[in-house]
Design a protein around this motif. Structure first.
Motif, PDB file in Angstrom:
ATOM      1  N   LEU A  11       0.823  -1.207   0.000  1.00  0.00           N
ATOM      2  CA  LEU A  11       0.000   0.000   0.000  1.00  0.00           C
ATOM      3  C   LEU A  11       0.862   1.263   0.000  1.00  0.00           C
ATOM      4  O   LEU A  11       0.474   2.285  -0.562  1.00  0.00           O
ATOM      5  CB  LEU A  11      -0.981  -0.017   1.177  1.00  0.00           C
ATOM      6  CG  LEU A  11      -2.109  -1.043   1.024  1.00  0.00           C
ATOM      7  CD1 LEU A  11      -3.012  -1.070   2.253  1.00  0.00           C
ATOM      8  CD2 LEU A  11      -2.953  -0.756  -0.205  1.00  0.00           C
ATOM      9  N   ARG A  21     -11.442  -6.822   4.151  1.00  0.00           N
ATOM     10  CA  ARG A  21     -10.385  -6.032   3.558  1.00  0.00           C
ATOM     11  C   ARG A  21     -10.282  -4.701   4.259  1.00  0.00           C
ATOM     12  O   ARG A  21      -9.200  -4.201   4.557  1.00  0.00           O
ATOM     13  CB  ARG A  21     -10.680  -5.842   2.069  1.00  0.00           C
ATOM     14  CG  ARG A  21      -9.544  -5.162   1.341  1.00  0.00           C
ATOM     15  CD  ARG A  21      -9.949  -3.823   0.796  1.00  0.00           C
ATOM     16  NE  ARG A  21      -8.821  -3.121   0.217  1.00  0.00           N
ATOM     17  CZ  ARG A  21      -8.302  -3.394  -0.970  1.00  0.00           C
ATOM     18  NH1 ARG A  21      -8.801  -4.394  -1.671  1.00  0.00           N
ATOM     19  NH2 ARG A  21      -7.283  -2.706  -1.424  1.00  0.00           N
ATOM     20  N   ALA A  72      -6.252   2.499   0.902  1.00  0.00           N
ATOM     21  CA  ALA A  72      -6.337   1.253   1.671  1.00  0.00           C
ATOM     22  C   ALA A  72      -7.493   0.388   1.174  1.00  0.00           C
ATOM     23  O   ALA A  72      -7.389  -0.830   1.080  1.00  0.00           O
ATOM     24  CB  ALA A  72      -6.527   1.567   3.157  1.00  0.00           C
ATOM     25  N   PRO A 106     -13.609 -10.501   1.171  1.00  0.00           N
ATOM     26  CA  PRO A 106     -14.871  -9.771   1.294  1.00  0.00           C
ATOM     27  C   PRO A 106     -14.570  -8.359   1.772  1.00  0.00           C
ATOM     28  O   PRO A 106     -13.639  -8.155   2.551  1.00  0.00           O
ATOM     29  CB  PRO A 106     -15.636 -10.557   2.370  1.00  0.00           C
ATOM     30  CG  PRO A 106     -15.030 -11.905   2.364  1.00  0.00           C
ATOM     31  CD  PRO A 106     -13.599 -11.733   1.974  1.00  0.00           C
ATOM     32  N   TYR A 107     -15.333  -7.395   1.294  1.00  0.00           N
ATOM     33  CA  TYR A 107     -14.975  -5.999   1.496  1.00  0.00           C
ATOM     34  C   TYR A 107     -14.728  -5.647   2.959  1.00  0.00           C
ATOM     35  O   TYR A 107     -13.767  -4.950   3.298  1.00  0.00           O
ATOM     36  CB  TYR A 107     -16.041  -5.077   0.904  1.00  0.00           C
ATOM     37  CG  TYR A 107     -15.712  -3.612   1.065  1.00  0.00           C
ATOM     38  CD1 TYR A 107     -16.373  -2.835   2.022  1.00  0.00           C
ATOM     39  CD2 TYR A 107     -14.719  -3.010   0.303  1.00  0.00           C
ATOM     40  CE1 TYR A 107     -16.060  -1.497   2.185  1.00  0.00           C
ATOM     41  CE2 TYR A 107     -14.405  -1.670   0.474  1.00  0.00           C
ATOM     42  CZ  TYR A 107     -15.076  -0.916   1.394  1.00  0.00           C
ATOM     43  OH  TYR A 107     -14.761   0.411   1.562  1.00  0.00           O
ATOM     44  N   VAL A 140      -8.755  -5.028   7.814  1.00  0.00           N
ATOM     45  CA  VAL A 140      -7.318  -5.324   7.806  1.00  0.00           C
ATOM     46  C   VAL A 140      -6.499  -4.108   7.372  1.00  0.00           C
ATOM     47  O   VAL A 140      -5.537  -3.718   8.040  1.00  0.00           O
ATOM     48  CB  VAL A 140      -7.029  -6.522   6.875  1.00  0.00           C
ATOM     49  CG1 VAL A 140      -5.546  -6.659   6.600  1.00  0.00           C
ATOM     50  CG2 VAL A 140      -7.583  -7.803   7.487  1.00  0.00           C
ATOM     51  N   LEU A 157      -5.712  -8.896  -1.498  1.00  0.00           N
ATOM     52  CA  LEU A 157      -6.612  -8.005  -0.758  1.00  0.00           C
ATOM     53  C   LEU A 157      -7.951  -7.899  -1.467  1.00  0.00           C
ATOM     54  O   LEU A 157      -9.004  -7.877  -0.831  1.00  0.00           O
ATOM     55  CB  LEU A 157      -5.989  -6.613  -0.614  1.00  0.00           C
ATOM     56  CG  LEU A 157      -4.862  -6.486   0.413  1.00  0.00           C
ATOM     57  CD1 LEU A 157      -4.189  -5.124   0.292  1.00  0.00           C
ATOM     58  CD2 LEU A 157      -5.401  -6.666   1.831  1.00  0.00           C
ATOM     59  N   LEU A 175      -5.920 -14.003   3.715  1.00  0.00           N
ATOM     60  CA  LEU A 175      -4.749 -13.460   3.014  1.00  0.00           C
ATOM     61  C   LEU A 175      -3.599 -14.451   3.050  1.00  0.00           C
ATOM     62  O   LEU A 175      -2.916 -14.672   2.059  1.00  0.00           O
ATOM     63  CB  LEU A 175      -4.288 -12.167   3.673  1.00  0.00           C
ATOM     64  CG  LEU A 175      -4.964 -10.887   3.250  1.00  0.00           C
ATOM     65  CD1 LEU A 175      -4.359  -9.718   4.018  1.00  0.00           C
ATOM     66  CD2 LEU A 175      -4.831 -10.653   1.759  1.00  0.00           C
ATOM     67  N   GLU A 203       0.649  -8.957  -6.276  1.00  0.00           N
ATOM     68  CA  GLU A 203       0.170 -10.167  -5.615  1.00  0.00           C
ATOM     69  C   GLU A 203      -0.637  -9.797  -4.367  1.00  0.00           C
ATOM     70  O   GLU A 203      -1.704 -10.350  -4.107  1.00  0.00           O
ATOM     71  CB  GLU A 203       1.359 -11.049  -5.226  1.00  0.00           C
ATOM     72  CG  GLU A 203       0.930 -12.382  -4.602  1.00  0.00           C
ATOM     73  CD  GLU A 203       2.092 -13.204  -4.090  1.00  0.00           C
ATOM     74  OE1 GLU A 203       3.139 -12.614  -3.776  1.00  0.00           O
ATOM     75  OE2 GLU A 203       1.937 -14.432  -4.003  1.00  0.00           O
ATOM     76  N   MET A 204      -0.122  -8.831  -3.606  1.00  0.00           N
ATOM     77  CA  MET A 204      -0.833  -8.429  -2.391  1.00  0.00           C
ATOM     78  C   MET A 204      -2.139  -7.721  -2.730  1.00  0.00           C
ATOM     79  O   MET A 204      -3.162  -7.945  -2.090  1.00  0.00           O
ATOM     80  CB  MET A 204       0.064  -7.534  -1.538  1.00  0.00           C
ATOM     81  CG  MET A 204      -0.595  -7.012  -0.273  1.00  0.00           C
ATOM     82  SD  MET A 204      -1.327  -8.276   0.791  1.00  0.00           S
ATOM     83  CE  MET A 204       0.144  -8.975   1.514  1.00  0.00           C
ATOM     84  N   LEU A 205      -2.130  -6.878  -3.762  1.00  0.00           N
ATOM     85  CA  LEU A 205      -3.359  -6.189  -4.149  1.00  0.00           C
ATOM     86  C   LEU A 205      -4.413  -7.192  -4.610  1.00  0.00           C
ATOM     87  O   LEU A 205      -5.590  -7.053  -4.303  1.00  0.00           O
ATOM     88  CB  LEU A 205      -3.080  -5.158  -5.250  1.00  0.00           C
ATOM     89  CG  LEU A 205      -2.254  -3.948  -4.831  1.00  0.00           C
ATOM     90  CD1 LEU A 205      -2.011  -3.027  -6.014  1.00  0.00           C
ATOM     91  CD2 LEU A 205      -2.938  -3.178  -3.705  1.00  0.00           C
ATOM     92  N   ILE A 223      -6.935 -11.783   7.796  1.00  0.00           N
ATOM     93  CA  ILE A 223      -5.535 -12.213   7.813  1.00  0.00           C
ATOM     94  C   ILE A 223      -5.427 -13.689   7.442  1.00  0.00           C
ATOM     95  O   ILE A 223      -4.549 -14.095   6.676  1.00  0.00           O
ATOM     96  CB  ILE A 223      -4.910 -11.943   9.186  1.00  0.00           C
ATOM     97  CG1 ILE A 223      -4.744 -10.437   9.413  1.00  0.00           C
ATOM     98  CG2 ILE A 223      -3.562 -12.650   9.324  1.00  0.00           C
ATOM     99  CD1 ILE A 223      -3.638  -9.804   8.596  1.00  0.00           C
ATOM    100  N   GLY A 230      -6.999   0.160  -3.346  1.00  0.00           N
ATOM    101  CA  GLY A 230      -5.721  -0.298  -3.897  1.00  0.00           C
ATOM    102  C   GLY A 230      -5.275   0.412  -5.159  1.00  0.00           C
ATOM    103  O   GLY A 230      -4.489  -0.127  -5.930  1.00  0.00           O
ATOM    104  N   ILE A 273      -1.891 -15.868  -0.322  1.00  0.00           N
ATOM    105  CA  ILE A 273      -0.479 -15.601  -0.637  1.00  0.00           C
ATOM    106  C   ILE A 273       0.304 -16.910  -0.702  1.00  0.00           C
ATOM    107  O   ILE A 273       1.223 -17.050  -1.494  1.00  0.00           O
ATOM    108  CB  ILE A 273       0.141 -14.670   0.420  1.00  0.00           C
ATOM    109  CG1 ILE A 273      -0.571 -13.324   0.400  1.00  0.00           C
ATOM    110  CG2 ILE A 273       1.627 -14.516   0.192  1.00  0.00           C
ATOM    111  CD1 ILE A 273      -0.157 -12.426  -0.716  1.00  0.00           C
ATOM    112  N   ASP A 320     -18.959 -10.912   0.523  1.00  0.00           N
ATOM    113  CA  ASP A 320     -19.300 -10.050   1.626  1.00  0.00           C
ATOM    114  C   ASP A 320     -20.037 -10.655   2.805  1.00  0.00           C
ATOM    115  O   ASP A 320     -21.208 -10.358   3.027  1.00  0.00           O
ATOM    116  CB  ASP A 320     -20.179  -8.907   1.096  1.00  0.00           C
ATOM    117  CG  ASP A 320     -19.370  -7.650   1.130  1.00  0.00           C
ATOM    118  OD1 ASP A 320     -19.322  -6.957   0.105  1.00  0.00           O
ATOM    119  OD2 ASP A 320     -18.780  -7.387   2.180  1.00  0.00           O
TER     120      ASP A 320
END
Lengths: 449, 153
Positions: A26, B109, B24, B105-106, B112, B101, B147, B96-98, B144, B27, B151, A123
């Motif tokens: 980020l 995300r 955040a 689910p929103y 986190v 993320l 994620l 990869e991280m984006l 987490i 992205g 990953i 969601d």
């Protein structure tokens, strides 16, 4: 023991490592200078071209003032849960939200350009948002007039930021807000004032000619989404999606998979087609992006009811054995269940068993009907499985635990392929609370003596 | 409605933060700028009546990013794929991280990234998401965990 051992999985990143990676990623995004930005020292940006054509008008909140409405009963249950005799003013009943273990009820049959993609759980919410929602349609036709109402406790001072005009009525301990499509402001205010919470399930709108649509989504129930190329099918229409429908620039009645549905053109050029699944009473939707707007009719016509799960269940129940197999014991995960009480693959009476391609299988529910196979994912190679049968005990050793996307949704034996040397397969849904994949445990029998 | 001078001051004071929060949540810097601007404009009519404008702005940013996320997150992933390796594109690790993320689910995300990168408190996250602070901890935990799986694959 098989020769092709499960290779150890790569070390999973620790939480701290993951957080560090999130920050790095980020930071990089934030540092990217945005082309055309005029922000510099903080001057306000004048009119800029819209990236995604959203309506520019700020939401105008029409405050109706405090209107005396029936005080909510302190023991009021969630209006989204049906009572046994719940009917609304027009006589329709809401079957209520069903469990998320169900399959995606529809699919898009239109060929390679729109290939079926992953099924994702959309969601899931944290519990207890306290938001409850319902909607009515003029004459049962949302294109002729759609009113969406929701309530939220008054602990928050802030009105949610929403598109369209919002009418809010405050009761003793909560507020009811509405947005609408195809209604004038005064008509909306008039109808909102008639919504009577606490008067029954669902809320009653006594106005003539308004049919309750029964839209409902409990805050903690997930929807399933499946992409087909650029197009998305969803198994539920959420509160936010419904509120967004009231911003439509055009709406018309259509037929979807033989059912009455409605097509809404949204301000950004995308189209949302919604219809009610006659089997479950729940709403499904087809989302078509703006660049495919010309093909909405073609895509709508390609939506078909998904009966694959039902068909395959019929096809494979013949392999499910009716007599009990015995007692399945797996000490490593504290499992102890009688197998064979269920004559069908849905395994409602406990795990079901049978033969498939010469390999014995035991299939069990993951999170429902006693959740016998809840912890199957914790099994490791070499864990011992014991089957106590009338012929004596049989012992198996786990060789592999894996998860495979299921080609078919719902209750069926769509396990990962069996491997040479397999003597037993344990099968359940994966991930928990969905049926998009099959967790499969492969095991070899260890001969007695 | 708040007068121009006061709103300008509010805008200047909070714009950078709003962009950061939107980064955040979506992205992309470019999208974040757009959404931050929209959010500040949306807040303007109500500023006079609010006890805590920054808290209200948080909620607005979270909601607007949610709408965007529902409609465009998938498309953004296609764009990342298509532009990977081009000059000025993000590193492979960032992509990869984006992607990971974006797969959450929103609300997970949001919890986190707002907690671990935008440094919101759990109370602030709870208020913006409209849930209890205890639920925020659940969302972070699940986020987490997901994620980690995304990953590791």
């Amino acid at each position: 023991m098989t020769t092709d051992q499960l290779t150890p999985p790569p070390p999973t990143p620790s939480d701290a490592e993951l957080v560090a990676r999130i920050r790095v990623a980020l930071d990089e995004v934030a540092a990217t200078s945005s082309a055309g930005s005029a922000v510099g020292g903080g001057g306000r940006i004048g009119s800029r071209p819209r990236m995604w054509g959203r309506i520019a008008a700020a939401a105008a909140v029409i405050a109706v003032g405090v209107v005396a409405v029936a005080v909510l009963r302190p023991d009021r249950r969630d209006p989204l849960q049906p009572t046994t005799d719940s009917t609304d003013a027009t006589g329709a009943t809401d079957p209520g939200p069903s469990s998320s273990d169900g399959p995606l009820p529809y699919f898009l049959a239109i060929g390679e350009e729109f290939p079926p993609g992953e099924i994702t759980v959309a969601d899931t919410c944290c519990a207890g948002t306290g938001t409850m929602m319902t909607a009515w349609a003029r004459g049962g036709d949302p294109a002729a007039g759609l009113l969406v109402a929701w309530t939220a406790p008054l602990y928050s001072d802030y009105l949610p930021d929403l598109p369209g005009e919002v009418t809010t009525v405050t009761t003793a301990d909560s507020s009811i807000s509405t947005v609408s499509l195809g209604l004038s402001a005064s008509e909306r205010e008039d109808l909102t004032a008639q919504i009577t919470p606490g008067s029954g399930l669902p809320w009653i709108l006594p106005a003539e000619g308004w049919e309750w649509l029964g839209f409902s989504m409990a805050a903690d129930q997930p929807a399933l989404e499946q992409s087909f190329g650029a197009v998305t099918l969803s198994s539920r229409v959420s509160l936010e999606a419904f509120i967004e429908l009231t911003t439509a620039t055009a709406a018309e009645a259509v037929t979807v998979a033989g059912e009455p549905g409605w097509s809404f053109r949204l301000p950004d050029g995308s189209t949302e087609v919604v219809w009610r699944d006659p089997r479950s009473g729940l709403w499904s939707s087809l989302s078509v992006p703006a660049d495919l707007a010309a093909r909405v009719d073609e895509l709508t016509a390609a939506v078909e009811m998904n009966t694959a799960g039902e068909e395959s269940a019929d096809a494979t129940t013949s392999t499910v054995q009716a007599e009990p197999l015995g007692r399945l014991v797996i000490d490593a995960i504290g499992l102890d269940w009688v197998v064979g009480g269920s004559p069908a693959l849905d395994a409602k009476e406990g795990p079901a068993w049978g033969w498939a391609d010469g390999v014995m299988f035991i299939v069990g529910n993951r999170t429902t009907y006693g959740a016998p196979f809840l912890r199957l994912d914790e099994l490791q190679p070499e864990d011992v499985i014991t089957l106590e049968t009338t012929d004596g005990p049989r012992t198996f050793e786990v060789t592999l635990v894996e998860s495979c996307p299921a080609q078919l949704n719902g209750v069926n034996l769509d396990a990962c392929p069996s491997r040479p040397g397999d003597d037993l397969l344990l099968v359940t849904f994966d991930p928990k609370y969905t049926s998009v994949a099959r967790l499969t445990v492969h095991a070899n029998e260890i001969p007695a003596g | 409605m708040m007068d121009s001078a006061s709103f300008d001051a509010f805008y200047r004071a909070h714009h950078a933060d709003a962009v950061r929060w939107a980064v955040a949540l979506v992205g992309s810097r470019e999208v974040a700028e757009e959404l931050a601007h929209d959010s500040l404009e949306a807040v303007r009519p109500r500023l006079d009546g609010l006890d805590q404008p920054p808290a209200y702005l948080r909620r607005v940013v979270v909601n607007r990013c949610h709408s965007w996320h529902r409609r465009h997150a998938r498309e953004q992933r296609r764009i990342r794929r298509a532009t990977a390796g081009a000059p000025g594109a993000y590193t492979a690790e960032t992509n990869e991280m984006l992607d990971a993320l974006a797969a959450l689910p929103y609300r997970q995300r949001a919890a986190v990234t707002l907690r671990y990168w935008a440094d919101w408190t759990d109370d602030q996250i709870a208020e913006a998401l409209g849930c209890a602070p205890a639920s925020v901890r659940v969302l972070v935990h699940r986020g987490i965990a997901t994620l980690r799986k995304e990953i590791a694959e």
